[in-house]
Design a protein around this motif. Structure first.
Motif, short mmCIF file in Angstrom:
data_model
loop_
_atom_site.label_atom_id
_atom_site.label_comp_id
_atom_site.label_asym_id
_atom_site.label_seq_id
_atom_site.Cartn_x
_atom_site.Cartn_y
_atom_site.Cartn_z
N TRP A 1 0.84 -1.20 0.00
CA TRP A 1 0.00 0.00 0.00
C TRP A 1 0.88 1.25 0.00
O TRP A 1 0.50 2.30 0.50
CB TRP A 1 -1.00 0.02 1.14
N TRP A 2 2.06 1.12 -0.60
CA TRP A 2 2.98 2.25 -0.65
C TRP A 2 2.85 2.94 -2.00
O TRP A 2 3.51 2.58 -2.98
CB TRP A 2 4.41 1.74 -0.46
N GLU B 1 6.39 6.71 1.39
CA GLU B 1 6.18 5.27 1.21
C GLU B 1 6.64 4.83 -0.19
O GLU B 1 7.32 3.83 -0.36
CB GLU B 1 4.70 4.93 1.41
N GLY C 1 -3.79 4.32 3.75
CA GLY C 1 -2.94 4.14 4.92
C GLY C 1 -3.24 2.86 5.68
O GLY C 1 -4.39 2.42 5.76
N ALA C 2 -2.18 2.26 6.22
CA ALA C 2 -2.26 1.03 7.02
C ALA C 2 -2.84 -0.14 6.22
O ALA C 2 -3.23 -1.15 6.79
CB ALA C 2 -3.06 1.24 8.31
N GLN D 1 2.88 -7.40 0.97
CA GLN D 1 3.28 -6.79 2.24
C GLN D 1 2.34 -7.28 3.34
O GLN D 1 1.12 -7.26 3.16
CB GLN D 1 3.14 -5.27 2.08
N HIS E 1 2.11 -7.49 7.91
CA HIS E 1 2.80 -7.17 9.16
C HIS E 1 3.25 -8.44 9.88
O HIS E 1 2.50 -9.42 9.97
CB HIS E 1 1.86 -6.39 10.09
N HIS F 1 9.22 -0.37 12.14
CA HIS F 1 8.64 0.97 12.29
C HIS F 1 8.28 1.16 13.75
O HIS F 1 7.95 0.21 14.47
CB HIS F 1 7.34 1.09 11.48
N TRP G 1 -8.37 3.95 12.09
CA TRP G 1 -7.15 3.26 12.52
C TRP G 1 -6.14 4.25 13.12
O TRP G 1 -5.35 3.88 13.97
CB TRP G 1 -6.53 2.44 11.38
N TRP H 1 -4.14 9.39 6.91
CA TRP H 1 -3.04 10.03 7.67
C TRP H 1 -2.31 11.13 6.90
O TRP H 1 -1.95 12.14 7.53
CB TRP H 1 -2.07 8.98 8.22
N TRP I 1 6.73 6.33 9.51
CA TRP I 1 6.68 6.58 8.07
C TRP I 1 6.48 8.08 7.86
O TRP I 1 6.80 8.62 6.81
CB TRP I 1 5.55 5.78 7.40
N LEU J 1 6.32 -2.36 14.78
CA LEU J 1 5.64 -3.17 13.77
C LEU J 1 6.66 -3.38 12.67
O LEU J 1 7.62 -2.62 12.56
CB LEU J 1 4.39 -2.46 13.23
N ASP K 1 7.08 -4.37 8.49
CA ASP K 1 6.57 -4.76 7.17
C ASP K 1 7.37 -5.96 6.71
O ASP K 1 8.61 -5.93 6.73
CB ASP K 1 6.77 -3.60 6.18
N LYS L 1 12.37 5.18 3.74
CA LYS L 1 11.02 4.86 4.24
C LYS L 1 10.74 5.45 5.62
O LYS L 1 9.60 5.50 6.07
CB LYS L 1 10.85 3.32 4.26
N HIS M 1 -1.48 -1.96 13.54
CA HIS M 1 -0.57 -2.40 12.48
C HIS M 1 -0.16 -3.86 12.65
O HIS M 1 0.97 -4.25 12.36
CB HIS M 1 0.64 -1.46 12.41
C1 BGC Z 1 2.79 0.10 7.38
C2 BGC Z 1 3.72 1.19 6.94
C3 BGC Z 1 2.93 2.29 6.26
C4 BGC Z 1 1.81 2.77 7.16
C5 BGC Z 1 0.94 3.86 6.62
C6 BGC Z 1 1.64 0.67 8.17
O1 BGC Z 1 0.68 -0.32 8.45
O2 BGC Z 1 3.45 -0.84 8.15
O3 BGC Z 1 4.69 0.68 6.06
O4 BGC Z 1 3.79 3.34 5.91
O5 BGC Z 1 0.97 1.67 7.45
O6 BGC Z 1 0.35 3.51 5.43
#
Ligand code: BGC
Length: 415
Positions: free
Chosen positions: A36-37, A42, A70-71, A93, A95, A147, A196, A253, A273, A301, A303, A337, A373
């Motif tokens: 989700w980057w 990201e 996000g997340a 990706q 967690h 992170h 979240w 976010w 991030w 957390l 990735d 990152k 996360h």
């Molecule tokens: C991810 C991060 C990401 C963040 C915001 C988190 O769940 O681990 O890599 O930057 O969400 O999207």
């Protein structure tokens, strides 16, 4: 997606189901990487990893399967749908921790334990992290980073205008500083976003009010969600919500972060991030501190990347995973990152001052997991908690919130 594309090509070639297609012509040399980057810091992190992959894996091409949000709120839904129609990306990706167990239980990811041995990963990853990744003696993903979730980011100019020159030492001082900002004319001193992100704030308050050990116990069954400390934390959380922007439920976010950048807010609680994203968005002069009252708790957390069961390009995906776990891959990826390398053999030179401080903290801090996360709770549990927070954002009924949190734990805890 690629499977659909291949079928379309087969149809165009008039190929029959008995295999008259030239296999070489369709030989998969692309690795679809699902994350989700999609933008800002990201995307910068992903680009750095992809560039390394280009060097390490000649003949393989990266295919970007990113789904913004996000997340991973949107990406995870899309992934579930793709899994259901047997069209997984080669790697995705996920967690480290509880969230990975969802995919493992469903048989959607392959066992990567042998790679840990052949790539020497056990010698360079923290043993606690490897333990968190191990399920019934097997490991199903390669971590790219660590992170930190419990960080408050600041706009120093906004704080200075209100006479705030030092980080608050505890929750009460933080509330007093928020009040100072409000008095100085900052309408919404604390930038807030959707469900979240509110869960992240609640978790940070819970760490302050319960302490790291009892906080972690909320996710193992050792701490009671119905207890008085949780009631107090919900009250403290509500006080903080009252210093935030009213449109919080509609913002992801980066949009909440925009309030900070534009000087409309003084603070935002967000994972690190944000360090990379603030830099990517031309605001490198940010300040930061660990959430007030969290002491030395480092809410972590990680990735990590998987090999999907039924991946179309196994060889290419193995090479992607090797890059993810490599020193050069982690060096390049994390510098961009905002996170820190999961590997312990990377020097801090070249990393931002924030990251250097996070690297030092990670060595001595008390690790606590994150539900928002996925390191602390499974996806159904996380969804239940997010739904409870969405409801609370409008109802403001603390008793209902506390019992919803307790019920979710009761339903989803793995004993
Ligand atoms: C991810 C991060 C990401 C963040 C915001 C988190 O769940 O681990 O890599 O930057 O969400 O999207």
């Amino acid at each position: 997606m690629r499977m659909v594309a291949l079928l379309a090509v087969a149809a165009l070639l008039g190929a029959s189901a008995c295999g008259s297609i030239d296999d070489d012509a369709l030989a998969p040399d692309t690795v679809e990487v699902f994350t989700w980057w999609a933008e800002g810091g990201e995307k910068a992190g992903l680009d750095a990893l992809v560039s390394r992959f280009g060097t390490d894996c000649p003949g393989q091409r990266f295919e970007n399967g990113a789904v913004a949000g996000g997340a991973g709120v949107n990406a995870k839904q899309e992934l579930t749908q793709r899994m259901a129609r047997h069209d997984p990306p080669d790697t995705f990706q996920a967690h480290a921790g509880a969230e990975m167990t969802d995919y493992i239980d469903a048989g959607q990811v392959e066992d990567l334990t042998a790679y840990y041995d052949s790539w020497g990963l056990r010698d360079v990853l923290p043993s606690g992290l490897v333990e968190d990744l191990t399920v019934n003696g097997k490991i199903f993903s390669i971590p790219a980073n660590i992170h930190r979730a419990n960080v408050v980011w600041t706009n120093p100019a906004v704080l200075a205008d209100a006479g705030i020159t030092a980080p608050p030492k505890d929750l009460a001082t933080f509330v007093a500083d928020l009040a100072k900002l409000k008095f100085a004319g900052v309408e919404a001193p604390l930038a807030l976003g959707r469900d979240w992100t509110q869960l992240m704030l609640l978790e940070a308050v819970l760490i302050s009010d319960l302490g790291p050990a009892r906080f972690s116990g909320l996710f193992t069954g050792d701490t009671d969600w119905r207890g008085t400390p949780v009631t107090k934390a919900i009250n403290d959380f509500t006080v903080l919500l009252n210093y935030g922007n009213l449109d919080r439920d509609t913002l992801d976010w980066p949009q909440a972060e925009r309030l900070l950048i534009d000087g409309k807010a003084g603070y935002q609680l967000m994972g690190d991030w944000e360090a990379a994203d603030l830099t990517a968005k031309g605001f490198p002069g940010y300040g930061w501190f660990a959430f007030p009252g969290n002491g030395k708790a480092f809410q972590w957390l990680a990735d990590s990347f998987t090999l999907s069961t039924g991946a179309s390009n196994r060889t290419g995906t193995e090479c992607w995973l090797k890059t993810v776990g490599s020193a050069a891959g982690q060096q390049a990826f994390n510098a961009a990152k905002g996170s820190i390398p999961a590997r312990t053999d990377i020097v801090s030179t070249g990393y931002s001052p924030y990251q250097q401080s996070a690297m030092a903290d990670w060595k001595s801090a008390t690790p606590v997991p994150s539900c928002a996360h996925g390191s602390a709770c499974s996806q159904p549990w996380q969804s239940a908690v997010n739904a409870a927070l969405r409801a609370y954002s409008t109802s403001r009924d603390p008793k209902t919130l506390q019992s919803a949190l307790a019920e979710a734990a009761n339903q989803f805890i793995r004993r």
